[in-house]
Enzyme design. Structure first.
Site, PDB file in Angstrom:
ATOM      1  N   ASP A   1      35.372  41.088  35.218  1.00 15.65           N
ATOM      2  CA  ASP A   1      36.179  42.237  35.661  1.00 15.65           C
ATOM      3  C   ASP A   1      37.030  41.888  36.887  1.00 15.65           C
ATOM      4  OD1 ASP A   1      35.125  43.935  33.636  1.00 15.65           O
ATOM      5  OD2 ASP A   1      33.289  44.108  34.793  1.00 15.65           O
TER       6      ASP A   1
ATOM      7  N   HIS B   1      29.792  47.669  33.738  1.00 14.95           N
ATOM      8  CA  HIS B   1      30.675  46.816  32.925  1.00 14.95           C
ATOM      9  C   HIS B   1      30.990  47.478  31.587  1.00 14.95           C
ATOM     10  CE1 HIS B   1      32.681  43.319  31.378  1.00 14.95           C
ATOM     11  NE2 HIS B   1      31.885  43.319  30.322  1.00 14.95           N
TER      12      HIS B   1
END
Ligand SMILES: NC(=O)C1=CN([C@@H]2O[C@H](COP(=O)(O)OP(=O)(O)OC[C@H]3O[C@@H](n4cnc5c(N)ncnc54)[C@H](O)[C@@H]3O)[C@@H](O)[C@H]2O)C=CC1
Ligand SMILES: O=C([O-])CC(=O)C(=O)O
Length: 334
Positions: A169, A196
């Site tokens: 990310d 996530h």
């Protein structure tokens, strides 16, 4: 002559201290293969153990020809295969499990991946109870709590050694910002917190050198749903594998650097965290300082603006459910 032998002795004792076995569970998959290759290229890794329910010996034979010093062994399921792959591991990376197809959320993977991760966690708890466990298999927001519950049930849970891999990310966030700003991504240090998947991924642009980006809804969405771009483009053939391998190898390298004594190594990762326990959130991804014992210090989230405050509120709703779902699964399916 004297100097040379002293240097040699020192070099030898340093390397003797820094023997690092790294194990990959799911090593023959889309992530597992390039991840294994990147680990083979890492001089900090001295032994690489590759396990999969199919194909790991072949991947190991292939990777073992790369001319770096580490040894590589492949393990197939057998009476002792998984156990031997895990024995004495310092770091265990788990990319075992199915990836998404277009139209699926990460949570749609739960039914298949929860039991895969639970069973592998049992093996880790038995054969590598002190290793750093890096969970890549989705949905990370649930699979990390699953591993925690399994380790607790075996009496070996150490929250400092369990990590959900959310590195991708921040890798994406820095790349996407660099595309918008026409900069070098190496100079874009974007903090991403939360979990996530989708709205649980919260980029904190207000803390970056482009604070105005926190009102850029398209960019926020791109970071939150970056995985979907790859799933769509692969059109049924899986999700991110190459960028994920790079992100997983970076996280493993950071842990080894910290384990080998480097100070101030910081990575974002999904860990058991005190930061939002008052909101009922027991696992949270934030910047974490790593050390020889795994988690050294969980860094505070810091100042966020009003837009990010709202993003965090939305994150908490989903994240809480995802964490609960993982825990419930282990309670009902020990
Ligand atoms: N944390 C993250 O940022 C990311 C996570 N992922 C997740 O990583 C996982 C793997 O993705 P891919 O490598 O693309 O999938 P893949 O299907 O290409 O590979 C998975 C591998 O796991 C193996 N496997 C299945 N059950 C196993 C078991 N019980 N023990 C050992 N190995 C087993 C399979 O044989 C296969 O080789 C997926 O759940 C995916 O959603 C993917 C990208 C990013
Ligand atoms: O999107 C997926 O399913 C795989 C993943 O976690 C990512 O690429 O971030």
């Amino acid at each position: 002559m004297f100097m040379a032998s002293r240097i040699q002795t020192r070099a030898f004792s340093a390397s003797a201290r820094n023997l690092s076995k790294v194990t990959v569970l799911g090593a023959a998959g889309g992530i597992g293969q390039p991840l294994s290759l990147l680990l083979k290229l890492n001089p900090r890794v001295t032994e690489l153990a590759l396990y999969d329910i199919r194909g790991a010996p072949g991947v190991a034979a292939d990777v073992s020809h790369v001319n770096t010093k580490s040894t590589v062994k492949g393990y197939a399921p057998s009476a002792t295969g998984l156990q031997t792959a895990l024995k004495d591991a310092e770091v265990v990376l788990i990319p075992a499990g199915v990836p998404r197809k277009p139209g699926m959320t990460r949570d749609d993977l739960f039914n298949t991946n929860a039991s895969i991760v639970r069973d592998l966690a049992k093996a880790c708890a038995e054969s590598a109870p002190n290793a750093n466990i890096l969970v890549i298999s989705n949905p990370v927001n649930s699979t990390v709590p699953i591993v925690a519950e399994v380790f607790k049930s075996k009496g070996v849970y150490n929250p400092k050694r369990l990590f959900g891999v959310t590195t991708l990310d921040v890798v994406r966030a820095s790349r996407f910002v660099s595309e918008v700003k026409n900069t070098d991504p190496a100079d874009e240090n974007i903090t991403v917190v939360g979990g996530h998947s989708g709205v649980t991924i919260v980029p904190l642009f207000s803390q970056s050198r482009h604070p105005e980006l926190s009102s850029n809804a398209d960019l926020i969405k791109r970071v939150q749903f970056g995985g979907d771009e790859v799933v769509k483009a692969k059109d049924g053939a899986g999700s991110a594998t190459l960028s994920m391998a790079m992100a997983g190898a970076r996280m493993a390298e950071s842990l080894l650097r910290a384990a080998h004594g480097e100070k101030g190594v910081i990575e974002p990762t999904f860990v058991e965290s005190p930061l939002y326990k008052d909101r009922g959130i027991d696992f949270f991804s934030s910047n974490v300082e790593l050390g020889p014992n795994g988690v050294e210090k969980i860094l505070p989230v810091g100042k966020v603006d009003a837009i990010e405050e709202k993003l965090l509120d939305a994150c908490f709703v989903d994240l809480k459910k995802n964490i609960e779902k993982g825990r419930k699964f282990v309670a009902e399916n020990p």
